[in-house]
Design an enzyme around this catalytic site. Structure first.
Site, PDB file in Angstrom:
ATOM      1  N   TRP A  80       0.837  -1.199   0.000  1.00  0.00           N
ATOM      2  CA  TRP A  80       0.000   0.000   0.000  1.00  0.00           C
ATOM      3  C   TRP A  80       0.869   1.244   0.000  1.00  0.00           C
ATOM      4  O   TRP A  80       1.691   1.346  -0.940  1.00  0.00           O
ATOM      5  CB  TRP A  80      -1.130  -0.089   1.034  1.00  0.00           C
ATOM      6  N   ASP A  81       0.768   2.162   0.933  1.00  0.00           N
ATOM      7  CA  ASP A  81       1.455   3.466   0.824  1.00  0.00           C
ATOM      8  C   ASP A  81       2.866   3.320   0.234  1.00  0.00           C
ATOM      9  O   ASP A  81       3.697   2.586   0.784  1.00  0.00           O
ATOM     10  CB  ASP A  81       1.608   4.113   2.200  1.00  0.00           C
ATOM     11  N   SER A  88       3.982   5.025   7.310  1.00  0.00           N
ATOM     12  CA  SER A  88       4.532   5.781   6.170  1.00  0.00           C
ATOM     13  C   SER A  88       5.551   6.856   6.515  1.00  0.00           C
ATOM     14  O   SER A  88       5.606   7.366   7.626  1.00  0.00           O
ATOM     15  CB  SER A  88       3.401   6.452   5.414  1.00  0.00           C
ATOM     16  N   ARG A 122       1.831  11.174  12.204  1.00  0.00           N
ATOM     17  CA  ARG A 122       2.546  10.264  11.308  1.00  0.00           C
ATOM     18  C   ARG A 122       2.887  10.883   9.958  1.00  0.00           C
ATOM     19  O   ARG A 122       2.565  12.013   9.677  1.00  0.00           O
ATOM     20  CB  ARG A 122       1.719   9.003  11.091  1.00  0.00           C
ATOM     21  N   ASP A 123       3.542  10.086   9.131  1.00  0.00           N
ATOM     22  CA  ASP A 123       3.775  10.360   7.710  1.00  0.00           C
ATOM     23  C   ASP A 123       4.717  11.548   7.449  1.00  0.00           C
ATOM     24  O   ASP A 123       4.366  12.501   6.740  1.00  0.00           O
ATOM     25  CB  ASP A 123       2.440  10.576   6.964  1.00  0.00           C
ATOM     26  N   GLU A 161      -3.635  13.185   5.586  1.00  0.00           N
ATOM     27  CA  GLU A 161      -2.562  12.202   5.678  1.00  0.00           C
ATOM     28  C   GLU A 161      -1.509  12.400   4.591  1.00  0.00           C
ATOM     29  O   GLU A 161      -1.764  12.980   3.546  1.00  0.00           O
ATOM     30  CB  GLU A 161      -3.156  10.795   5.525  1.00  0.00           C
TER      31      GLU A 161
HETATM   32  C1  FRU Z   1      -2.531   6.039   4.711  1.00  0.00           C
HETATM   33  C2  FRU Z   1      -2.163   5.621   6.109  1.00  0.00           C
HETATM   34  C3  FRU Z   1      -1.008   6.439   6.639  1.00  0.00           C
HETATM   35  C4  FRU Z   1      -0.339   5.495   7.594  1.00  0.00           C
HETATM   36  C5  FRU Z   1      -0.572   4.141   6.956  1.00  0.00           C
HETATM   37  C6  FRU Z   1      -0.771   3.028   7.902  1.00  0.00           C
HETATM   38  O1  FRU Z   1      -2.948   4.999   3.906  1.00  0.00           O
HETATM   39  O2  FRU Z   1      -3.268   5.745   6.971  1.00  0.00           O
HETATM   40  O3  FRU Z   1      -1.402   7.636   7.238  1.00  0.00           O
HETATM   41  O4  FRU Z   1       1.011   5.817   7.718  1.00  0.00           O
HETATM   42  O5  FRU Z   1      -1.715   4.274   6.138  1.00  0.00           O
HETATM   43  O6  FRU Z   1      -1.038   1.834   7.236  1.00  0.00           O
END
Ligand code: FRU
Length: 481
Positions: free
Chosen positions: A74-75, A152, A235-236, A328
Site C-alpha cells: 500500500w502506501d 509511512s 505520522r507520515d 494524511e
Molecule cells: C494512509 C495511512 C497512513 C499510515 C498508513 C498506515 O494509507 O493511513 O497515514 O502511515 O496508512 O497503514
C-alpha cells in the site's frame, strides 16, 4: 464566481506567505469543502459517479495484476532528494512501500497492525508496462526499528550512498488488537528516522547499516497526544528544503489539533463564511452537530542540525477543524508559475473522516500558496484534486463495508502521492469488491493557478502503467546507463 444554487461562496484566501516560524495556520473551511458538493451532480442515477471528470480518477479495471504474490503493498514513495526529485541510483529506480504478509492468516484490513517498510527496484530504462518491480524484502532487519510496526514516511538520498528514511514508528501493545485489527489499547506513534546505506550493482539494490533515531513525539500543545485522544494521528513525515529559506530543512506530517477529544470548539474561522452569506451555517449549529470531533491538521517542523537528528515543532500550516479528521501523507511540491514559485500542499483524506454535514470522496486534496506557510487557496476552490468515482449524494461509507448500491469504485484507490510532472500514484484498495494490495495505474493531473484537471490523454483513457514511478534525476553509475 457565482455560487452554485443553494451553496455558499468559498472562503477568500489570499495565498499570502508568512514566516514559516510564525503562528498563522491556514484553514480548510466548511465553506471551502462544501464546494465539493456544490460541484457534484445531484441528479445522477444512484451509484453513478457524481463528481466532475476533471477531479475523478479513471476507473481501474477489476482484473488488475498483483504487484507481488507474497506481500500486500500500500502506501508507496520513491527515493528522492530534498527537492522532491525522484532519484535513479546507479541505474536503478527504487521505491519504498508499506507491506504485509499475504499468507500470515490475517486479512487485508489488518495490514496496518502488521505493517513493515519494504522496497522494490527496477532498471531505470525498464518498460513500465512490462517489467515488474523486483521485491527487495523488508528495508530494516526484524526488531530493529523504533516501535513494532512501521508506517509511512519518505526516503532521501544524502551525501554519497547514505539514505535517510523518515518513518512513523507505531507501537501496538495489544496482541489481540494486532491480529483482530482494532479496538484494543491505543498505539503510540513517534516520528523517527533511520540513516543507512544504499548499495547497487548489476544484480540490484540492497541496504544496510541503519541507525534509528526518534525525532518527534506529539507535544499536546499544537499536536494532539494519545492521552488527549486514543484515536489521534501523528505520522507520515516528509522532509524538504525551501528555496525561500536556504540552509533549513523542513518536515510536514499528519497531526490533529491538540485538545482533549471532544473539547474543541468550532469557530467562525473554521466555517469561513463571507459576511452576509445566505447559505452560512451558524457556529452553534455546527458545534451542536458534533463536528468538533474532526480536527485534522498538517504539521510543520524544522531541523535544528545538519544531521537531521534534532527537530522543533512549528505551528501547523493547515487545519481542517470541524471539516475533516485526517489530512494524511502531506507533501510540498514547488512549481514555478509565471516566474514565481507556487507551493502546492497535497494531502490524502477519506470520506469517513469528514465532519457532520460534510461530504467528499477518498482521494488527494491540494492547496496552493506563495510559501510553505501561507493562506492556502484550496485547489479547484474545494480542495479536491483527485477522488475515486463516488456518488456523493449517498451517505459516506468505509472500504471494509461498502454497500452494493454505491459506485463499486468509490474505494478503488487511496494514498495518492503526487510525483514530478503531475503523475499521481496510489494503491488499489477495493475495485467492485475485489480487494487490492497492489499499486494502481498511475494517472496524471495537470495543474496551474490552483486549478487541476485529470489528463485523459495520458496512458489509456487516463490510466498509465500500474505502479509507474519514473525517476527524473540520475545519481552514480558513471554514465554507464
Ligand atoms: C494512509 C495511512 C497512513 C499510515 C498508513 C498506515 O494509507 O493511513 O497515514 O502511515 O496508512 O497503514
Amino acid at each position: 464566481p457565482a455560487p452554485a444554487p443553494g451553496f455558499p461562496l468559498p472562503t477568500q484566501h489570499t495565498q499570502q506567505a508568512f514566516d514559516p516560524a510564525s503562528d498563522f495556520t491556514s484553514k480548510w473551511t466548511r465553506a471551502d469543502a462544501r464546494q465539493i458538493m456544490a460541484q457534484s451532480d445531484s441528479t445522477v442515477a444512484p451509484g453513478a459517479n457524481s463528481m466532475s471528470p476533471d477531479v475523478t480518477m479513471p476507473e481501474i479495471p477489476q482484473d488488475f495484476p498483483a504487484m507481488n504474490d507474497d506481500v500486500w503493498v500500500w502506501d508507496t514513495w520513491s527515493l528522492t532528494d530534498e527537492n522532491a526529485n525522484q532519484i535513479s541510483y546507479k541505474g536503478w529506480d527504487v521505491i519504498f512501500s508499506l507491506v504485509a504478509d499475504r499468507h500470515a492468516g490475517y486479512g487485508f484490513d489488518q495490514r496496518h497492525w502488521n505493517a513493515r517498510i519494504g522496497y522494490f527496484f527496477r532498471k531505470t530504462n525498464a518498460d513500465p508496462a512490462k517489467d515488474k518491480w523486483n521485491y527487495g524484502g523488508h528495508l530494516f532487519l526484524d526488531n530493529t526499528s523504533i516501535g513494532n510496526t512501521e508506517w509511512s514516511g519518505s526516503t532521501r538520498l544524502m551525501q554519497g550512498n547514505h539514505v535517510n528514511v523518515f518513518y512513523t514508528a507505531t507501537t501496538f501493545y495489544d496482541v489481540a488488537e494486532r491480529n483482530a485489527g482494532g479496538g484494543g489499547i491505543a498505539p503510540d506513534a513517534v516520528i523517527a528516522k533511520a540513516l543507512g546505506n544504499i548499495h547497487a550493482d548489476q544484480n540490484g539494490v540492497t541496504f544496510d547499516g541503519f541507525q534509528h533515531t526518534k525525532l518527534l513525539e506529539p507535544d499536546g500543545k499544537m499536536y494532539q497526544t494519545k492521552a488527549q485522544n486514543a484515536g489521534f494521528a501523528f505520522r507520515d513525515p516528509y522532509t524538504f528544503v525551501d528555496p525561500a529559506h536556504p540552509g533549513k530543512t523542513y518536515m510536514v506530517f499528519e497531526g490533529n489539533t491538540a485538545a482533549k477529544r471532544g473539547d474543541y470548539q468550532c469557530k467562525a474561522e473554521d466555517l469561513g463564511y463571507r459576511p452576509g452569506e445566505p447559505h452560512a451555517e451558524s457556529v452553534t449549529d455546527v458545534q451542536n452537530s458534533g463536528a468538533y470531533f474532526q480536527t485534522a491538521n498538517v504539521g510543520l517542523a524544522v531541523a535544528d542540525n545538519k544531521d537531521l537528528t534534532k527537530w522543533s515543532f512549528l505551528p501547523p500550516i493547515l487545519s481542517g477543524n470541524c471539516v475533516n479528521d485526517q489530512t494524511e501523507r502531506p507533501q510540498i511540491f514547488i512549481q514555478n508559475e509565471n516566474g514565481k514559485n507556487k507551493y502546492y500542499l497535497f494531502t490524502i483524506s477519506h470520506q469517513f473522516t469528514y465532519a457532520a454535514g460534510m461530504r467528499g470522496p477518498d482521494g488527494v486534496y491540494g492547496f496552493v500558496g506563495d510559501g510553505i506557510r501561507s493562506d492556502y487557496q484550496p485547489m479547484n476552490n474545494s480542495g479536491l484534486a483527485l477522488g475515486s468515482p463516488t456518488d456523493l449524494n449517498l451517505p459516506s461509507e468505509s472500504p471494509e463495508a461498502p454497500t452494493p448500491n454505491q459506485n463499486g469504485r468509490q474505494f478503488q484507490a487511496y494514498s495518492h502521492y503526487v510525483q514530478p510532472g503531475g503523475l499521481v500514484q496510489s494503491f488499489i484498495d477495493n475495485v467492485n469488491g475485489v480487494r487490492g494490495g497492489s499499486l494502481s495505474p498511475t494517472v496524471k493531473i495537470n495543474f496551474r493557478n490552483g486549478v487541476s484537471q485529470v489528463d485523459r490523454n495520458f496512458g489509456r483513457n487516463g490510466l498509465g502503467p500500474f505502479g509507474y514511478l519514473p525517476t527524473n534525476v540520475r545519481v552514480g553509475g558513471e554514465g554507464l546507463y
